[in-house]
Write a protein that holds these residues in place. Structure first.
Motif, PDB file in Angstrom:
ATOM      1  N   GLY A 115      34.267  82.810  17.507  1.00 35.05           N
ATOM      2  CA  GLY A 115      34.957  81.522  17.530  1.00 35.05           C
ATOM      3  C   GLY A 115      36.402  81.668  17.966  1.00 35.05           C
ATOM      4  N   SER A 116      37.077  82.693  17.436  1.00 39.73           N
ATOM      5  CA  SER A 116      38.489  82.911  17.782  1.00 39.73           C
ATOM      6  C   SER A 116      38.670  83.220  19.260  1.00 39.73           C
ATOM      7  CB  SER A 116      39.051  84.075  16.951  1.00 39.73           C
ATOM      8  OG  SER A 116      39.042  83.763  15.589  1.00 39.73           O
ATOM      9  N   THR A 117      37.816  84.097  19.798  1.00 37.93           N
ATOM     10  CA  THR A 117      37.965  84.483  21.203  1.00 37.93           C
ATOM     11  C   THR A 117      37.607  83.340  22.142  1.00 37.93           C
ATOM     12  OG1 THR A 117      35.737  85.461  21.120  1.00 37.93           O
ATOM     13  CG2 THR A 117      37.593  86.936  20.807  1.00 37.93           C
ATOM     14  N   ILE A 118      36.608  82.554  21.769  1.00 41.15           N
ATOM     15  CA  ILE A 118      36.253  81.398  22.593  1.00 41.15           C
ATOM     16  C   ILE A 118      37.358  80.350  22.530  1.00 41.15           C
ATOM     17  CG2 ILE A 118      34.662  79.441  22.797  1.00 41.15           C
ATOM     18  CD1 ILE A 118      32.416  81.380  22.015  1.00 41.15           C
ATOM     19  N   VAL A 119      37.912  80.136  21.353  1.00 42.16           N
ATOM     20  CA  VAL A 119      39.040  79.208  21.216  1.00 42.16           C
ATOM     21  C   VAL A 119      40.210  79.672  22.071  1.00 42.16           C
ATOM     22  CG1 VAL A 119      40.860  78.436  19.630  1.00 42.16           C
ATOM     23  CG2 VAL A 119      38.466  78.299  18.940  1.00 42.16           C
ATOM     24  N   GLY A 120      40.551  80.969  21.979  1.00 42.97           N
ATOM     25  CA  GLY A 120      41.637  81.508  22.795  1.00 42.97           C
ATOM     26  C   GLY A 120      41.372  81.339  24.276  1.00 42.97           C
ATOM     27  N   SER A 121      40.137  81.593  24.693  1.00 47.47           N
ATOM     28  CA  SER A 121      39.770  81.468  26.110  1.00 47.47           C
ATOM     29  C   SER A 121      39.859  80.019  26.588  1.00 47.47           C
ATOM     30  CB  SER A 121      38.341  81.990  26.326  1.00 47.47           C
ATOM     31  OG  SER A 121      38.242  83.364  26.009  1.00 47.47           O
ATOM     32  N   LEU A 122      39.375  79.100  25.756  1.00 47.27           N
ATOM     33  CA  LEU A 122      39.416  77.680  26.138  1.00 47.27           C
ATOM     34  C   LEU A 122      40.848  77.164  26.189  1.00 47.27           C
ATOM     35  CD1 LEU A 122      36.386  76.227  24.111  1.00 47.27           C
ATOM     36  CD2 LEU A 122      36.467  76.856  26.531  1.00 47.27           C
ATOM     37  N   LEU A 123      41.681  77.614  25.249  1.00 50.80           N
ATOM     38  CA  LEU A 123      43.087  77.195  25.251  1.00 50.80           C
ATOM     39  C   LEU A 123      43.841  77.731  26.471  1.00 50.80           C
ATOM     40  CD1 LEU A 123      44.081  77.557  21.470  1.00 50.80           C
ATOM     41  CD2 LEU A 123      43.604  75.452  22.746  1.00 50.80           C
ATOM     42  N   ARG A 124      43.386  78.873  27.006  1.00 53.47           N
ATOM     43  CA  ARG A 124      43.988  79.419  28.218  1.00 53.47           C
ATOM     44  C   ARG A 124      43.386  78.800  29.479  1.00 53.47           C
ATOM     45  NH1 ARG A 124      48.537  80.286  28.235  1.00 53.47           N
ATOM     46  NH2 ARG A 124      48.279  81.298  30.258  1.00 53.47           N
ATOM     47  N   GLY A 125      42.443  77.887  29.296  1.00 54.06           N
ATOM     48  CA  GLY A 125      41.917  77.146  30.449  1.00 54.06           C
ATOM     49  C   GLY A 125      40.772  77.822  31.177  1.00 54.06           C
ATOM     50  N   PHE A 126      40.089  78.784  30.549  1.00 47.17           N
ATOM     51  CA  PHE A 126      38.942  79.423  31.196  1.00 47.17           C
ATOM     52  C   PHE A 126      37.824  78.392  31.378  1.00 47.17           C
ATOM     53  CE2 PHE A 126      39.663  84.034  29.499  1.00 47.17           C
ATOM     54  CZ  PHE A 126      40.976  83.972  29.930  1.00 47.17           C
ATOM     55  N   ASN A 127      37.033  78.566  32.446  1.00 44.35           N
ATOM     56  CA  ASN A 127      35.847  77.722  32.546  1.00 44.35           C
ATOM     57  C   ASN A 127      34.825  78.183  31.505  1.00 44.35           C
ATOM     58  OD1 ASN A 127      34.259  79.881  33.646  1.00 44.35           O
ATOM     59  ND2 ASN A 127      35.021  79.419  35.688  1.00 44.35           N
ATOM     60  N   LYS A 128      33.785  77.386  31.297  1.00 45.20           N
ATOM     61  CA  LYS A 128      32.833  77.656  30.213  1.00 45.20           C
ATOM     62  C   LYS A 128      32.134  79.003  30.377  1.00 45.20           C
ATOM     63  CE  LYS A 128      30.938  73.675  31.018  1.00 45.20           C
ATOM     64  NZ  LYS A 128      30.006  72.524  31.006  1.00 45.20           N
ATOM     65  N   GLU A 129      31.729  79.324  31.589  1.00 41.42           N
ATOM     66  CA  GLU A 129      31.028  80.585  31.825  1.00 41.42           C
ATOM     67  C   GLU A 129      31.940  81.770  31.535  1.00 41.42           C
ATOM     68  OE1 GLU A 129      28.802  83.100  35.410  1.00 41.42           O
ATOM     69  OE2 GLU A 129      29.666  81.125  35.814  1.00 41.42           O
ATOM     70  N   MET A 130      33.179  81.684  32.008  1.00 37.87           N
ATOM     71  CA  MET A 130      34.124  82.780  31.821  1.00 37.87           C
ATOM     72  C   MET A 130      34.498  82.941  30.348  1.00 37.87           C
ATOM     73  SD  MET A 130      35.670  85.161  33.342  1.00 37.87           S
ATOM     74  CE  MET A 130      36.760  86.387  32.661  1.00 37.87           C
ATOM     75  N   ALA A 131      34.708  81.826  29.651  1.00 36.47           N
ATOM     76  CA  ALA A 131      35.073  81.875  28.237  1.00 36.47           C
ATOM     77  C   ALA A 131      33.972  82.547  27.421  1.00 36.47           C
ATOM     78  CB  ALA A 131      35.323  80.459  27.706  1.00 36.47           C
ATOM     79  N   THR A 132      32.718  82.202  27.725  1.00 34.15           N
ATOM     80  CA  THR A 132      31.589  82.775  26.994  1.00 34.15           C
ATOM     81  C   THR A 132      31.428  84.253  27.294  1.00 34.15           C
ATOM     82  OG1 THR A 132      30.482  80.631  27.255  1.00 34.15           O
ATOM     83  CG2 THR A 132      29.148  82.466  26.460  1.00 34.15           C
ATOM     84  N   LYS A 133      31.404  84.587  28.571  1.00 33.36           N
ATOM     85  CA  LYS A 133      31.200  85.973  28.981  1.00 33.36           C
ATOM     86  C   LYS A 133      32.304  86.880  28.448  1.00 33.36           C
ATOM     87  CE  LYS A 133      29.828  86.835  33.187  1.00 33.36           C
ATOM     88  NZ  LYS A 133      29.803  87.034  34.664  1.00 33.36           N
ATOM     89  N   PHE A 134      33.556  86.455  28.579  1.00 30.08           N
ATOM     90  CA  PHE A 134      34.674  87.293  28.139  1.00 30.08           C
ATOM     91  C   PHE A 134      34.646  87.483  26.625  1.00 30.08           C
ATOM     92  CE2 PHE A 134      39.302  88.178  27.495  1.00 30.08           C
ATOM     93  CZ  PHE A 134      39.346  89.330  28.260  1.00 30.08           C
ATOM     94  N   SER A 135      34.281  86.435  25.897  1.00 33.02           N
ATOM     95  CA  SER A 135      34.203  86.533  24.449  1.00 33.02           C
ATOM     96  C   SER A 135      33.206  87.592  24.009  1.00 33.02           C
ATOM     97  CB  SER A 135      33.807  85.173  23.851  1.00 33.02           C
ATOM     98  OG  SER A 135      33.527  85.296  22.471  1.00 33.02           O
ATOM     99  N   PHE A 136      32.044  87.592  24.638  1.00 33.53           N
ATOM    100  CA  PHE A 136      31.011  88.549  24.232  1.00 33.53           C
ATOM    101  C   PHE A 136      31.314  89.955  24.730  1.00 33.53           C
ATOM    102  CE2 PHE A 136      28.149  84.676  24.019  1.00 33.53           C
ATOM    103  CZ  PHE A 136      28.158  84.644  22.620  1.00 33.53           C
ATOM    104  N   LEU A 137      31.879  90.082  25.924  1.00 34.40           N
ATOM    105  CA  LEU A 137      32.150  91.413  26.460  1.00 34.40           C
ATOM    106  C   LEU A 137      33.271  92.121  25.704  1.00 34.40           C
ATOM    107  CD1 LEU A 137      31.784  90.873  30.323  1.00 34.40           C
ATOM    108  CD2 LEU A 137      30.167  91.961  28.742  1.00 34.40           C
ATOM    109  N   ILE A 138      34.301  91.384  25.281  1.00 40.67           N
ATOM    110  CA  ILE A 138      35.368  92.050  24.528  1.00 40.67           C
ATOM    111  C   ILE A 138      34.931  92.345  23.094  1.00 40.67           C
ATOM    112  CG2 ILE A 138      37.211  91.045  25.924  1.00 40.67           C
ATOM    113  CD1 ILE A 138      37.874  89.187  23.610  1.00 40.67           C
ATOM    114  N   SER A 139      33.762  91.824  22.711  1.00 42.60           N
ATOM    115  CA  SER A 139      33.245  92.161  21.383  1.00 42.60           C
ATOM    116  C   SER A 139      32.750  93.603  21.337  1.00 42.60           C
ATOM    117  CB  SER A 139      32.099  91.220  20.988  1.00 42.60           C
ATOM    118  OG  SER A 139      30.905  91.517  21.693  1.00 42.60           O
ATOM    119  N   VAL A 140      32.404  94.169  22.511  1.00 41.69           N
ATOM    120  CA  VAL A 140      31.853  95.528  22.550  1.00 41.69           C
ATOM    121  C   VAL A 140      32.852  96.545  21.998  1.00 41.69           C
ATOM    122  CG1 VAL A 140      31.001  97.386  24.031  1.00 41.69           C
ATOM    123  CG2 VAL A 140      30.226  95.035  24.399  1.00 41.69           C
ATOM    124  N   PRO A 141      34.070  96.661  22.561  1.00 44.64           N
ATOM    125  CA  PRO A 141      35.029  97.617  21.968  1.00 44.64           C
ATOM    126  C   PRO A 141      35.469  97.218  20.565  1.00 44.64           C
ATOM    127  CG  PRO A 141      36.078  96.329  23.712  1.00 44.64           C
ATOM    128  CD  PRO A 141      34.622  96.038  23.793  1.00 44.64           C
TER     129      PRO A 141
END
Length: 279
Positions: free
Chosen positions: A179-205
């Protein structure tokens, strides 16, 4: 600890790790309801994280493979004197994942002990869930009204830092990592696909780092009465629930229904707070 409890905890971990409702808060509450001893939940949590980590690899296997391939090519080009060029999507994505992980890691190392003490406070967990719901609601409403939305080409290093800081807030039990990463991504203006993908990919590390840190403490405590069957059941349950949660959240974001989760976190948060105030 029996297989049934391990499966329940695995399902809770898998679902809440990726649905924006806070895995730490739900695990703490579920542990309390199932009467699982603190020394058993520590080692089991490490194992359950393995299942959720595999679920990200399963869903985003293509992106992760391309990121790793481009990283190897980048190193080879640097060694052979061709310089460093972030000239394609997956090279930039890999770089931004690393950048986002830095503030998350620093926050985790600096404030881990402080926020770990919050796990014993049901009221703090309840209020944190309410905050999670409010952030989801606000971020999606702001995002819907944006005319221009960023893809990987328009993303900048400071966007990654911003999202990484938001991910760091999730060390608070009750604050959702996804939720936090998606919120951060949406507040930075990412499109929906990018916000979702980036949220899950940065969860790996993030998940991998948390697992490594928790493993040290877990090994000190030991397995206790946890058998291989119990651990395996927990891993499978968290993996399957994680895959389901990732795909479910992707659909909710595509349909701009992320705020639906606000009603859930508000409700659960208020119930937890009220119960603990009156009891």
């Amino acid at each position: 600890m029996n297989i049934f409890k391990a499966i329940i905890l695995g399902i809770v971990q898998g679902l809440t790790e990726f649905l924006p409702v806070s895995s730490s808060g739900h695990l703490a509450v579920t542990q309390h309801l199932l009467n699982v001893p603190e020394d058993r939940i520590l080692f089991l949590t490490v194992i359950l994280h393995i299942g959720t980590l595999v679920s990200v690899f399963f869903v985003y296997s293509k992106d992760l493979f391309l990121i790793c391939r481009e990283f190897v090519i980048l190193i080879f080009e640097f060694i052979t004197g061709k310089g460093i060029n972030f000239n394609n999507e997956h090279r930039k994505l890999g770089l931004f994942i690393i950048i986002a992980t830095i503030p998350t890691g620093l926050m985790g190392l600096l404030f881990k002990d402080t926020f770990a003490s919050f796990y014993t406070s049901q009221i703090i967990i309840g209020f944190s869930l309410i905050i999670t719901g409010s952030l989801l609601w606000f971020a999606e409403k702001v995002h819907v009204n944006r005319k221009v939305k960023k893809d990987i080409k328009k993303m900048r290093w400071y966007d990654a830092i911003f999202v990484g800081i938001f991910q760091g807030f999730a060390i608070t039990p009750g604050i959702s990592r996804s939720g936090s990463t998606i919120v951060g991504s949406l507040l930075r203006g990412f499109n929906k696909e990018m916000a979702t993908k980036f949220s899950f990919l940065i969860s790996v590390p993030a998940i991998l780092g948390a697992t490594v840190l928790e493993t040290k403490d877990a090994l000190t405590v030991g397995l206790g009465n946890l058998t291989f069957g119990v651990l395996f059941a927990g891993i499978i349950a968290s993996f399957l629930a994680g895959v389901f949660a990732i795909r479910t959240l992707i659909n909710f974001i595509k349909k701009e229904k992320l705020y639906y989760f606000s009603f859930y976190t508000w409700t659960i948060g208020i119930i937890i707070v009220v119960i603990n105030i009156v009891s």
